[in-house]
Motif scaffolding. Structure first.
Motif, PDB file in Angstrom:
ATOM      1  N   PRO A  91     -25.723 -34.979  53.066  1.00  0.00           N
ATOM      2  CA  PRO A  91     -25.887 -35.063  54.530  1.00  0.00           C
ATOM      3  C   PRO A  91     -27.148 -35.787  54.988  1.00  0.00           C
ATOM      4  O   PRO A  91     -28.222 -35.634  54.416  1.00  0.00           O
ATOM      5  CB  PRO A  91     -25.931 -33.588  54.959  1.00  0.00           C
ATOM      6  N   VAL A  92     -26.969 -36.584  56.049  1.00  0.00           N
ATOM      7  CA  VAL A  92     -28.070 -37.239  56.759  1.00  0.00           C
ATOM      8  C   VAL A  92     -27.966 -36.778  58.212  1.00  0.00           C
ATOM      9  O   VAL A  92     -26.951 -37.020  58.869  1.00  0.00           O
ATOM     10  CB  VAL A  92     -27.975 -38.775  56.675  1.00  0.00           C
ATOM     11  N   VAL A  93     -28.985 -36.085  58.682  1.00  0.00           N
ATOM     12  CA  VAL A  93     -28.981 -35.522  60.041  1.00  0.00           C
ATOM     13  C   VAL A  93     -29.938 -36.329  60.905  1.00  0.00           C
ATOM     14  O   VAL A  93     -31.122 -36.479  60.575  1.00  0.00           O
ATOM     15  CB  VAL A  93     -29.381 -34.035  60.030  1.00  0.00           C
ATOM     16  N   PHE A  94     -29.422 -36.839  62.020  1.00  0.00           N
ATOM     17  CA  PHE A  94     -30.197 -37.684  62.942  1.00  0.00           C
ATOM     18  C   PHE A  94     -30.639 -36.868  64.148  1.00  0.00           C
ATOM     19  O   PHE A  94     -29.833 -36.159  64.762  1.00  0.00           O
ATOM     20  CB  PHE A  94     -29.343 -38.862  63.404  1.00  0.00           C
ATOM     21  N   ILE A  95     -31.918 -37.009  64.523  1.00  0.00           N
ATOM     22  CA  ILE A  95     -32.506 -36.255  65.637  1.00  0.00           C
ATOM     23  C   ILE A  95     -32.988 -37.267  66.678  1.00  0.00           C
ATOM     24  O   ILE A  95     -33.883 -38.075  66.405  1.00  0.00           O
ATOM     25  CB  ILE A  95     -33.674 -35.381  65.156  1.00  0.00           C
ATOM     26  N   HIS A  96     -32.406 -37.235  67.853  1.00  0.00           N
ATOM     27  CA  HIS A  96     -32.665 -38.247  68.883  1.00  0.00           C
ATOM     28  C   HIS A  96     -33.966 -38.010  69.634  1.00  0.00           C
ATOM     29  O   HIS A  96     -34.550 -36.938  69.611  1.00  0.00           O
ATOM     30  CB  HIS A  96     -31.488 -38.318  69.866  1.00  0.00           C
ATOM     31  N   GLY A  97     -34.389 -39.044  70.355  1.00  0.00           N
ATOM     32  CA  GLY A  97     -35.563 -38.970  71.211  1.00  0.00           C
ATOM     33  C   GLY A  97     -35.189 -38.591  72.640  1.00  0.00           C
ATOM     34  O   GLY A  97     -34.019 -38.435  72.980  1.00  0.00           O
ATOM     35  N   TRP A  98     -36.202 -38.478  73.488  1.00  0.00           N
ATOM     36  CA  TRP A  98     -35.997 -38.172  74.907  1.00  0.00           C
ATOM     37  C   TRP A  98     -35.809 -39.482  75.655  1.00  0.00           C
ATOM     38  O   TRP A  98     -36.505 -40.454  75.348  1.00  0.00           O
ATOM     39  CB  TRP A  98     -37.237 -37.436  75.439  1.00  0.00           C
TER      40      TRP A  98
END
Length: 203
Positions: free
Chosen positions: A22-29
């Motif tokens: 798994p590769v989990v992406f965390i977005h910006g504001w």
């Protein structure tokens, strides 16, 4: 619609594509998981499992009044990783998401992680000071907050970037349309600013 319900009842929407590590992406504001659409496809095409969630208060996740802080975001991320029982994870974070990633490691450790990638992220500190002369001046953040409170659409479509920001230094101007495509805004912000830390360190 895939949903993870957090320990305090907030529904976190996520995309979960493909098979493999798994590769989990965390977005910006102020984006959401859609900002990672192209990257999700790329990792899935390369044989990985791609996951991107909408932070609480963003996208399809529950709008919230309370709990909009990095401890809560980190705990939400932990809830998601636990809900999906993810191991050997690579976390990839952009901008504000970098703060979430760093706080996750601080609060929950590296037991589930293989590596962490920060793309033009906010850690260790964003604010300009004597110890951080390349940081962003306080007045930039004050203007952002004022702009959102007084006229959100004006801030996102007409405001030129401050010279102290990455966009300002590279003379990037936001697209002049009501709702710029999130993936383009994210991609421009990330270009050339990558920090990689592996847990455990790669051989």
């Amino acid at each position: 619609m895939p949903i993870c319900t957090t320990r305090d009842g907030v529904e976190i929407f996520y995309k979960d594509w493909g098979q493999g590590r798994p590769v989990v992406f965390i977005h910006g504001w102020p984006l959401n998981g859609d900002a990672w659409q192209d990257q999700l496809k790329a990792v899935v095409d390369a044989g990985y499992r791609g996951i991107a969630h909408d932070r609480r208060g963003h996208g399809h996740s529950t709008p919230v009044w309370d709990g909009y802080d990095f401890d809560t975001f980190a705990d939400d991320l932990n809830d998601l990783l636990t809900h999906l029982d993810l191991r050997d994870v690579t976390l990839v974070a952009h901008s504000m998401g970098g703060g979430e990633l760093a706080r996750y490691i601080g609060r929950h450790g590296t037991g589930r992680l293989r590596s962490a990638v920060l793309l033009s992220a906010i850690p260790p500190v964003m604010i300009k000071s004597d110890k951080n002369p390349e940081g962003v001046p306080d007045e930039v953040f004050d203007a952002l907050k004022d702009g959102v409170l007084t006229e959100r659409s004006h801030r996102t479509t007409k405001e030129r970037p401050h010279p102290g920001t990455w966009a300002g230094r590279h003379r990037r101007v936001p697209a002049q349309r009501p709702h710029p495509a999130p993936r383009h805004r994210g991609a421009e912000s990330c270009a050339g600013h990558v920090t990689i830390a592996s847990y455990p360190p790669a051989p």
